[in-house]
Design a protein around this motif. Structure first.
Motif, PDB file in Angstrom:
ATOM      1  N   LEU A 248      -8.421  11.552  12.406  1.00 37.36           N
ATOM      2  CA  LEU A 248      -7.565  10.408  12.754  1.00 37.36           C
ATOM      3  C   LEU A 248      -6.296  10.505  11.922  1.00 37.36           C
ATOM      4  CD1 LEU A 248      -6.702   7.684  13.876  1.00 37.36           C
ATOM      5  CD2 LEU A 248      -8.289   6.568  12.296  1.00 37.36           C
ATOM      6  N   ARG A 249      -5.187  10.666  12.620  1.00 36.33           N
ATOM      7  CA  ARG A 249      -3.908  10.687  11.912  1.00 36.33           C
ATOM      8  C   ARG A 249      -3.292   9.300  12.015  1.00 36.33           C
ATOM      9  NH1 ARG A 249       1.212  14.889  12.520  1.00 36.33           N
ATOM     10  NH2 ARG A 249       1.347  15.283  10.302  1.00 36.33           N
ATOM     11  N   PHE A 250      -3.100   8.703  10.855  1.00 38.87           N
ATOM     12  CA  PHE A 250      -2.711   7.300  10.833  1.00 38.87           C
ATOM     13  C   PHE A 250      -1.611   7.056   9.796  1.00 38.87           C
ATOM     14  CE2 PHE A 250      -3.536   2.920   9.172  1.00 38.87           C
ATOM     15  CZ  PHE A 250      -3.053   2.253  10.281  1.00 38.87           C
ATOM     16  N   THR A 251      -0.623   6.293  10.200  1.00 38.65           N
ATOM     17  CA  THR A 251       0.468   5.905   9.312  1.00 38.65           C
ATOM     18  C   THR A 251       0.095   4.605   8.617  1.00 38.65           C
ATOM     19  OG1 THR A 251       2.250   6.967  10.522  1.00 38.65           O
ATOM     20  CG2 THR A 251       2.819   4.987   9.312  1.00 38.65           C
ATOM     21  N   VAL A 252      -0.014   4.645   7.290  1.00 38.47           N
ATOM     22  CA  VAL A 252      -0.430   3.432   6.577  1.00 38.47           C
ATOM     23  C   VAL A 252       0.745   2.522   6.242  1.00 38.47           C
ATOM     24  CG1 VAL A 252      -2.488   4.492   5.579  1.00 38.47           C
ATOM     25  CG2 VAL A 252      -0.334   4.541   4.294  1.00 38.47           C
ATOM     26  N   ASP A 253       1.974   3.081   6.241  1.00 39.57           N
ATOM     27  CA  ASP A 253       3.132   2.265   5.873  1.00 39.57           C
ATOM     28  C   ASP A 253       4.366   2.819   6.575  1.00 39.57           C
ATOM     29  OD1 ASP A 253       5.156   0.764   4.428  1.00 39.57           O
ATOM     30  OD2 ASP A 253       3.613   0.399   2.913  1.00 39.57           O
ATOM     31  N   GLN A 254       5.144   1.911   7.171  1.00 43.96           N
ATOM     32  CA  GLN A 254       6.356   2.353   7.866  1.00 43.96           C
ATOM     33  C   GLN A 254       7.616   2.209   7.012  1.00 43.96           C
ATOM     34  OE1 GLN A 254       5.180  -0.075  11.583  1.00 43.96           O
ATOM     35  NE2 GLN A 254       6.550   1.488  12.373  1.00 43.96           N
ATOM     36  N   LEU A 255       7.456   1.733   5.796  1.00 49.87           N
ATOM     37  CA  LEU A 255       8.567   1.529   4.858  1.00 49.87           C
ATOM     38  C   LEU A 255       9.666   0.623   5.429  1.00 49.87           C
ATOM     39  CD1 LEU A 255       9.086   4.953   3.020  1.00 49.87           C
ATOM     40  CD2 LEU A 255       7.126   3.459   3.045  1.00 49.87           C
ATOM     41  N   ILE A 256       9.277  -0.333   6.247  1.00 51.75           N
ATOM     42  CA  ILE A 256      10.263  -1.312   6.740  1.00 51.75           C
ATOM     43  C   ILE A 256       9.766  -2.726   6.448  1.00 51.75           C
ATOM     44  CG2 ILE A 256      11.438   0.070   8.508  1.00 51.75           C
ATOM     45  CD1 ILE A 256       9.470  -1.048  10.585  1.00 51.75           C
ATOM     46  N   GLY A 257       8.909  -2.816   5.439  1.00 47.30           N
ATOM     47  CA  GLY A 257       8.422  -4.125   5.032  1.00 47.30           C
ATOM     48  C   GLY A 257       7.618  -4.789   6.128  1.00 47.30           C
TER      49      GLY A 257
ATOM     50  N   ALA B 268       1.188  -0.831   3.731  1.00 46.30           N
ATOM     51  CA  ALA B 268      -0.066  -0.303   3.174  1.00 46.30           C
ATOM     52  C   ALA B 268      -0.913  -1.406   2.547  1.00 46.30           C
ATOM     53  CB  ALA B 268       0.232   0.792   2.158  1.00 46.30           C
ATOM     54  N   GLU B 269      -0.253  -2.380   1.902  1.00 47.16           N
ATOM     55  CA  GLU B 269      -1.050  -3.395   1.189  1.00 47.16           C
ATOM     56  C   GLU B 269      -1.758  -4.374   2.105  1.00 47.16           C
ATOM     57  OE1 GLU B 269       2.482  -4.031  -0.768  1.00 47.16           O
ATOM     58  OE2 GLU B 269       1.935  -1.933  -1.100  1.00 47.16           O
ATOM     59  N   ASN B 270      -1.264  -4.572   3.325  1.00 48.10           N
ATOM     60  CA  ASN B 270      -1.987  -5.525   4.171  1.00 48.10           C
ATOM     61  C   ASN B 270      -2.584  -4.861   5.410  1.00 48.10           C
ATOM     62  OD1 ASN B 270       0.492  -5.581   5.658  1.00 48.10           O
ATOM     63  ND2 ASN B 270       1.213  -7.075   4.176  1.00 48.10           N
ATOM     64  N   GLU B 271      -1.854  -4.799   6.540  1.00 50.06           N
ATOM     65  CA  GLU B 271      -2.522  -4.293   7.746  1.00 50.06           C
ATOM     66  C   GLU B 271      -2.897  -2.818   7.647  1.00 50.06           C
ATOM     67  OE1 GLU B 271      -0.868  -5.454  11.521  1.00 50.06           O
ATOM     68  OE2 GLU B 271      -1.787  -7.429  11.282  1.00 50.06           O
ATOM     69  N   GLY B 272      -2.099  -2.047   6.906  1.00 50.21           N
ATOM     70  CA  GLY B 272      -2.443  -0.626   6.728  1.00 50.21           C
ATOM     71  C   GLY B 272      -3.828  -0.503   6.130  1.00 50.21           C
ATOM     72  N   ARG B 273      -4.071  -1.290   5.081  1.00 49.37           N
ATOM     73  CA  ARG B 273      -5.378  -1.284   4.419  1.00 49.37           C
ATOM     74  C   ARG B 273      -6.473  -1.819   5.348  1.00 49.37           C
ATOM     75  NH1 ARG B 273      -8.081  -1.925  -0.526  1.00 49.37           N
ATOM     76  NH2 ARG B 273      -6.293  -1.027  -1.585  1.00 49.37           N
TER      77      ARG B 273
END
Ligand code: ADP
Ligand code: SF4
Length: 689
Positions: A222-231, A237-242
């Motif tokens: 599974l290739r998944f982006t944990v953070d898009q760096l656009i807040g 990463a800290e909320n929905e990514g996790r």
């Protein structure tokens, strides 16, 4: 012998039903070859397997004509007719004992379907991302079922071809399952929209489908982006990514995690250090028992070991480091760490995909040439004669030619005017953010150092007479002129075909003067008609030295070509942060005393900038007088026993550092078998008819 500190990198890793023989993992990356050049694609991936990567992945592989990337060239698995091509890649990877991974994907509204002309569909009604005058329609339940069926079919075909790992791709804001998760994209009100649980449903279904279809034989990645760096506008990463990782923790057999967009995932060395993704992705490994692979332009085995030991990653993912050195793992394994051709983080490789041309690499001139020219990054033909070569100039082209001819066994003497080798790379690597570029010089000098048959002489500016004497004295039969280029002093470039009209009084300089350390202050205009990185780094260095800078460009965007290296927005942002004013779509009409008159390239309206200095970054002029002095004097060459004089690199045609290295390399390969210009110089791949 391998340094025992690196033993951990050579431990096997179980990925579901398959096992990788070490921790080196070439993650999916595009290369401009794909379904159009399938033999080149197979040879290039096979080379990575040969070089010790335990997993070698394809690029994105389209699963349906309703989601295709034309004119960009990716992989293609629309139906059985595509299998023969992809099979070659799987076989080439297997030939060297690696696992073959395939990244099958549906890109939803991100792809415009310019070839198939099928309307694009997306999670919701949406405009196509790439400024196409088209919109995607919102998928019905039936459409969702269709995509699931196509994905399943593609997974089954992948297994049939022998692929060992099958991807479910939900990264980069390019993949449909990611669009479903994204609250920005997903406006649905059914069970696929709203709560995160609903938005994750489609990805979860694809994971279940894929496991059901091929999980007995293939690892599911599974290739998944944990953070898009656009807040909060995107995945964090800290909320929905996790939360997504928590929800799907045990679904795949391996997590391949990254950040997005692509310009953040493949950040250049100008904007990000080795290991830059750790702060975003490190949490994943704590939430799953499955192995985790991630990237970060890793070239140092110590950094890799640290990632494993600290539990950040289980496998060292790489796209660019595997392009710059397909033999990186085997060099670590055999204790040849100093021989690694380290990626410089310039993204010239990425530009291939962007400009729809086969991949190229600044550090590795053989990249993309494995099939059509039969080049191997670590092997080269033995010398066919005992002729000796004098190379004038130790820039990237001269050094590459010297190293490669030396490896072939030729006696090579390099004469360099300066007190240092490296030419333009030596100078440019001292500009802000470009220090990693120094690796182009360091790698080649390090290799040359090991060759008794190659000598480099510094402080050795040569003119025609000296070359002739030198050749006689040292019994040299071939002269290579690699004397590079200088930035034009008249402003001649793409827009100005004649010198820019000017009064005396304005202090006009070029990028060469700034790199030579000339100190100027006050208000400086940098005029960039080169459009790659140089105008922006010169502006940055002048601001760092205390000047006020305005950057003027005739293009619509500053450093417009760097869209192809994914740097443009980062450059524009940095220039803005540094307080540099940017004037786009303007050329210089004339230069008066302390005044620069600009003209809009479309409306022809004028504006005036009061400035103390003008720095020109326009065309470059080959330093080719030595070549012509020699070439025009056949009698003297004869007399000195010189059989050939050749100009290479910027001395012939100024271009990228990658082009100079490539030319130096090609010269060395073809030295005793010059290219027949009446014939196509490489193998071609014809479309079946
Ligand atoms: P390229 O990109 O083609 O390798 P560069 O401009 O980076 O070209 O490097 C050219 C090198 O040649 C520079 O280091 C320069 O000092 C050196 N050079 C130029 N003219 C002479 C000369 N007449 N004799 C010796 N070295 C020279
Ligand atoms: Fe690295 Fe540049 Fe080569 Fe890409 S082109 S692999 S960024 S050195």
């Amino acid at each position: 012998m391998r340094d025992p500190r690196y033993d951990i990198l050579f431990e096997p890793v179980k990925i579901g039903p398959v096992t990788a023989h070490n921790r080196f993992y070439q993650v999916p990356h595009c290369n401009g070859l794909g379904h159009v050049y399938p033999k080149a694609e197979a040879a290039m991936r096979g080379m990575k397997a040969q070089g010790g990567w335990a997993v070698v992945s394809t690029q994105e592989v389209e699963i349906h004509p309703g989601s295709e990337w034309s004119p960009h060239i990716e992989g293609r698995l629309w139906d059985e007719g595509d299998m023969k091509r992809l099979q070659m890649t799987a076989d080439a990877i297997h030939e060297h004992g690696a696992l073959a991974a395939i990244e099958i994907t549906h890109n939803g509204h991100a792809s415009a379907n310019l070839y198939s002309r099928l309307p694009a569909m997306g999670v919701s009604e949406m405009m196509i991302d790439s400024y196409q005058p088209a919109q995607a329609y919102a998928m019905s339940k039936r459409d969702i079922a269709d995509v699931r069926r196509w994905h399943r079919k593609a997974a089954l075909r992948s297994k049939q071809m022998g692929f060992d790992i099958v991807y479910v791709y939900a990264a980069h804001d390019l993949a449909l399952p990611f669009h479903f998760i994204s609250p920005q994209r997903n406006q649905r009100t059914d069970e696929y929209g709203g709560s995160l649980e609903n938005r994750v449903r489609f990805l979860q279904e694809l994971l279940e489908d894929t496991r059901d279809a091929v999980g007995d034989a293939c690892g599911i990645a599974l290739r998944f982006t944990v953070d898009q760096l656009i807040g909060e506008r995107g995945m964090v990463a800290e909320n929905e990514g996790r939360e997504v990782v928590e929800m799907l923790a045990e679904y795949p057999d391996i997590w391949d995690v990254n950040i997005s967009d692509w310009s953040n995932d493949s950040a250049t060395s100008r904007f990000a250090e080795e290991g830059f993704q750790e702060k975003y992705t490190a949490f994943v490994n704590k939430l799953t028992t499955k192995p985790v692979v991630g990237v970060g332009r890793f070239t140092s085995p110590d950094a890799m070991v640290s990632q494993i030991k600290r539990g950040v990653l289980d496998m060292i993912g790489a796209a660019r480091p595997s392009i710059a050195d397909p033999f990186l793992p085997s060099k670590i394994e055999s204790g040849q760490v100093k021989d690694i051709r380290e990626c410089i983080g310039c993204n010239i490789c990425v530009s291939g995909d962007m400009i729809i041309a086969p991949i190229r690499c600044t550090q590795n001139p053989t990249m993309g040439e494995e099939f059509r020219r039969g080049w191997h990054p670590e092997k080269i033909e033995k010398a066919a004669s005992s002729d000796a070569v004098l190379i004038v100039g130790a820039g990237p082209s001269g050094l590459e030619a010297a190293m490669s001819l030396g490896r072939r066994g030729y006696n090579v003497t390099v004469a360099e005017a300066n007190d240092h080798a490296g030419g333009r790379v030596h100078c440019e690597s001292q500009l802000p953010g470009l220090s990693a570029w120094r690796r182009v010089v360091d790698y080649r000098l390090g290799q040359i150092d090991k060759l008794d048959n190659v000598q480099v002489f510094l402080h050795s500016a040569l003119n025609k007479q000296q070359v002739l004497e030198f050749a006689k004295q040292l019994n040299i039969q071939h002269v290579v002129v690699a004397t590079g280029s200088k930035w034009d002093r008249d402003g001649i470039g793409r827009v100005h075909r004649q010198p820019i009209p000017r009064d005396k009084g304005m202090h006009i300089l070029t990028a060469d003067d700034v790199m030579a350390g000339l100190r100027i202050s006050g208000h400086i205009v940098v005029y960039d008609d080169d459009h790659y990185y140089m105008g922006s780094v010169i502006a940055e260095s002048l601001v760092n030295a205390g000047a006020k800078v305005t950057l003027v460009t005739p293009a619509a965007d500053v450093s417009v070509w760097t869209h192809n290296t994914l740097e443009q927005i980062h450059i524009e942002k940095r220039l803005g942060d540094l307080g540099i004013s940017i004037v786009e779509k303007h050329k210089i009409q004339r230069v008066n005393n302390k005044q620069i008159i600009l003209e809009h390239v479309v409306s022809a309206k004028n504006q005036t900038i009061n400035a103390q200095h003008l720095v020109l970054v326009t065309a470059r002029r080959p330093v080719s007088s030595l070549y012509f002095d020699l070439d025009n004097d056949a009698d003297s060459l004869d007399h000195a026993g010189i059989k050939s004089v050749t100009r290479i690199g910027d001395c012939l045609a100024p271009s990228t550092i990658a082009a100079a290295v490539y030319h130096g390399h090609r010269f060395a390969r073809e030295f005793d078998q010059p290219m027949n210009i009446d014939q196509v110089p490489f193998k071609r791949e014809y479309v079946e008819i």
